[in-house]
Write a protein that holds these residues in place. Structure first.
Motif, mmCIF file in Angstrom:
data_model
loop_
_atom_site.group_PDB
_atom_site.id
_atom_site.type_symbol
_atom_site.label_atom_id
_atom_site.label_comp_id
_atom_site.label_asym_id
_atom_site.label_seq_id
_atom_site.Cartn_x
_atom_site.Cartn_y
_atom_site.Cartn_z
ATOM 1 N N PHE A 43 0.829 -1.208 0.000
ATOM 2 C CA PHE A 43 0.000 0.000 0.000
ATOM 3 C C PHE A 43 0.861 1.254 0.000
ATOM 4 O O PHE A 43 0.587 2.214 -0.730
ATOM 5 N N VAL A 44 1.912 1.257 0.815
ATOM 6 C CA VAL A 44 2.823 2.411 0.869
ATOM 7 C C VAL A 44 3.439 2.655 -0.498
ATOM 8 O O VAL A 44 3.581 3.799 -0.948
ATOM 9 N N ALA A 45 3.806 1.562 -1.193
ATOM 10 C CA ALA A 45 4.472 1.705 -2.486
ATOM 11 C C ALA A 45 3.539 2.292 -3.537
ATOM 12 O O ALA A 45 3.914 3.221 -4.259
ATOM 13 N N VAL A 46 2.323 1.763 -3.641
ATOM 14 C CA VAL A 46 1.447 2.177 -4.738
ATOM 15 C C VAL A 46 0.716 3.489 -4.465
ATOM 16 O O VAL A 46 0.137 4.074 -5.385
ATOM 17 N N THR A 47 0.730 3.951 -3.208
ATOM 18 C CA THR A 47 0.037 5.206 -2.909
ATOM 19 C C THR A 47 1.000 6.368 -2.662
ATOM 20 O O THR A 47 0.565 7.460 -2.298
ATOM 21 N N ALA A 48 2.293 6.146 -2.839
ATOM 22 C CA ALA A 48 3.254 7.231 -2.644
ATOM 23 C C ALA A 48 2.954 8.367 -3.613
ATOM 24 O O ALA A 48 2.814 8.161 -4.808
ATOM 25 N N GLY A 49 2.816 9.580 -3.088
ATOM 26 C CA GLY A 49 2.524 10.740 -3.921
ATOM 27 C C GLY A 49 1.046 11.025 -4.074
ATOM 28 O O GLY A 49 0.666 12.054 -4.635
ATOM 29 N N MET A 50 0.190 10.128 -3.594
ATOM 30 C CA MET A 50 -1.254 10.360 -3.708
ATOM 31 C C MET A 50 -1.714 11.406 -2.694
ATOM 32 O O MET A 50 -1.148 11.532 -1.602
ATOM 33 N N ALA A 51 -2.769 12.121 -3.049
ATOM 34 C CA ALA A 51 -3.411 13.027 -2.101
ATOM 35 C C ALA A 51 -4.117 12.201 -1.035
ATOM 36 O O ALA A 51 -4.499 11.056 -1.288
ATOM 37 N N PRO A 52 -4.312 12.761 0.174
ATOM 38 C CA PRO A 52 -4.962 11.998 1.246
ATOM 39 C C PRO A 52 -6.323 11.427 0.843
ATOM 40 O O PRO A 52 -6.637 10.288 1.202
ATOM 41 N N MET A 61 6.193 3.044 -7.647
ATOM 42 C CA MET A 61 5.774 4.359 -7.185
ATOM 43 C C MET A 61 5.512 5.292 -8.353
ATOM 44 O O MET A 61 4.582 6.085 -8.334
ATOM 45 N N ASN A 62 6.332 5.214 -9.384
ATOM 46 C CA ASN A 62 6.100 6.045 -10.549
ATOM 47 C C ASN A 62 4.768 5.711 -11.196
ATOM 48 O O ASN A 62 4.014 6.571 -11.609
ATOM 49 N N GLY A 63 4.478 4.398 -11.260
ATOM 50 C CA GLY A 63 3.209 3.975 -11.835
ATOM 51 C C GLY A 63 2.041 4.452 -11.011
ATOM 52 O O GLY A 63 1.019 4.877 -11.536
ATOM 53 N N ALA A 64 2.205 4.398 -9.697
ATOM 54 C CA ALA A 64 1.129 4.853 -8.834
ATOM 55 C C ALA A 64 0.870 6.331 -9.027
ATOM 56 O O ALA A 64 -0.265 6.798 -9.061
ATOM 57 N N GLY A 65 1.952 7.106 -9.147
ATOM 58 C CA GLY A 65 1.778 8.535 -9.349
ATOM 59 C C GLY A 65 1.086 8.834 -10.649
ATOM 60 O O GLY A 65 0.217 9.710 -10.737
ATOM 61 N N ALA A 66 1.448 8.125 -11.713
ATOM 62 C CA ALA A 66 0.817 8.346 -13.010
ATOM 63 C C ALA A 66 -0.654 8.000 -12.967
ATOM 64 O O ALA A 66 -1.493 8.703 -13.516
ATOM 65 N N MET A 67 -0.988 6.901 -12.282
ATOM 66 C CA MET A 67 -2.386 6.497 -12.210
ATOM 67 C C MET A 67 -3.193 7.471 -11.375
ATOM 68 O O MET A 67 -4.365 7.703 -11.620
ATOM 69 N N LEU A 69 3.077 8.174 5.912
ATOM 70 C CA LEU A 69 3.628 8.816 4.722
ATOM 71 C C LEU A 69 3.839 10.314 4.930
ATOM 72 O O LEU A 69 4.792 10.897 4.426
ATOM 73 N N ARG A 70 2.925 10.947 5.680
ATOM 74 C CA ARG A 70 3.068 12.388 5.915
ATOM 75 C C ARG A 70 4.308 12.688 6.767
ATOM 76 O O ARG A 70 4.894 13.749 6.657
ATOM 77 N N VAL A 71 4.680 11.747 7.611
ATOM 78 C CA VAL A 71 5.847 11.938 8.470
ATOM 79 C C VAL A 71 7.141 11.671 7.705
ATOM 80 O O VAL A 71 8.081 12.466 7.764
ATOM 81 N N ILE A 72 7.180 10.554 6.957
ATOM 82 C CA ILE A 72 8.436 10.168 6.297
ATOM 83 C C ILE A 72 8.622 10.851 4.947
ATOM 84 O O ILE A 72 9.719 10.840 4.398
ATOM 85 N N ARG A 73 7.546 11.418 4.372
ATOM 86 C CA ARG A 73 7.575 12.127 3.091
ATOM 87 C C ARG A 73 7.971 11.192 1.948
ATOM 88 O O ARG A 73 8.177 10.004 2.134
ATOM 89 N N ARG A 74 8.071 11.761 0.748
ATOM 90 C CA ARG A 74 8.281 10.928 -0.442
ATOM 91 C C ARG A 74 9.646 10.242 -0.454
ATOM 92 O O ARG A 74 9.776 9.086 -0.869
ATOM 93 N N SER A 75 10.677 10.956 0.016
ATOM 94 C CA SER A 75 12.006 10.332 0.028
ATOM 95 C C SER A 75 12.032 9.145 0.986
ATOM 96 O O SER A 75 12.627 8.097 0.685
ATOM 97 N N GLY A 76 11.387 9.310 2.121
ATOM 98 C CA GLY A 76 11.311 8.199 3.067
ATOM 99 C C GLY A 76 10.496 7.054 2.498
ATOM 100 O O GLY A 76 10.824 5.877 2.708
ATOM 101 N N ALA A 77 9.420 7.389 1.767
ATOM 102 C CA ALA A 77 8.592 6.347 1.162
ATOM 103 C C ALA A 77 9.386 5.557 0.126
ATOM 104 O O ALA A 77 9.185 4.349 -0.031
ATOM 105 N N ALA A 78 10.286 6.251 -0.594
ATOM 106 C CA ALA A 78 11.117 5.560 -1.583
ATOM 107 C C ALA A 78 12.021 4.531 -0.906
ATOM 108 O O ALA A 78 12.188 3.413 -1.395
#
Length: 201
Positions: A22-31, A91-97, A163-172
């Motif tokens: 879930f963390v991987a595919v939702t990275a960058g998504m709005a809440p 994560m890139n795919g999740a962001g595109a979707m 995710l809000r705590v670790i941010r995108r770099s942490g999610a990566a």
């Protein structure tokens, strides 16, 4: 019996193991998108497992499909997704979707094969065997299944604050580490299935 069913379904559905996916595919998504994806994933998984609860026995008997075959197929799919997590494609795919408003991450890989895994499908069929369990007993199994999926939904929703705590770099970083873990789980599923096939011979 209910506790035993809960333990079995908890292991095969694996709500905790769904968190890294879930963390991987939702990275960058709005809440809002993140919450919608969690509810969609749990809903689709409930529909898939519900289908196997009602029709799975007839389907598997007709096709002659075994548990090891399901496990190997699911393990291979999970392994391929784990590789995409490790190399950053997930994560890139999740962001595109997310930008397209596409709900596919909720269906693959979250609902299937993460929550509604091949093992979960077969476990549901075995726990609702028409020859061994009455309709009321099968209804109890359905409620236990929904309880486990509810727990998985809660865990996915809690991934948002993380995710809000670790941010995108942490999610990566988390994505790549959890990708390794998921790859190991996938390989273990295949090994167990192959061992079961050898023992059956």
């Amino acid at each position: 019996m209910i506790f035993e069913q809960f333990v079995i379904l908890w292991v095969v559905i694996d709500p905790i193991g769904t968190i890294p996916v879930f963390v991987a595919v939702t990275a960058g998504m709005a809440p809002a998108s993140l919450r919608r994806t969690a509810f969609q994933a749990a809903g689709v998984a409930a529909l898939v497992l519900g289908f196997f609860l009602v029709f799975g026995q007839f389907l598997i008997d007709a096709l002659g499909i075994s548990l090891p075959a399901f496990q190997i197929a699911g393990g291979l799919i999970l392994f391929l997704f784990a590789l995409s997590m490790i190399f950053g494609q997930a994560m890139n795919g999740a962001g595109a979707m997310t930008e397209r408003g596409d709900g596919m991450p909720a269906i693959f890989p979250l609902a299937v094969p993460s929550l509604a895994s091949p093992g979960a499908m077969l476990a549901i069929v075995l726990l609702t065997d028409n020859h061994r369990f009455s309709i009321p007993e099968q209804a109890v199994t359905a409620l236990v299944m929904l309880a486990v999926l509810g727990a998985a939904l809660v865990m996915m929703l809690l991934a948002g604050p993380i995710l809000r705590v670790i941010r995108r770099s942490g999610a990566a970083i988390v994505s790549r580490v959890m990708g390794m873990v998921l790859a190991a789980v996938a390989v273990d599923n295949v090994i167990e299935a192959v061992r079961a096939l050898i023992e059956a011979w």
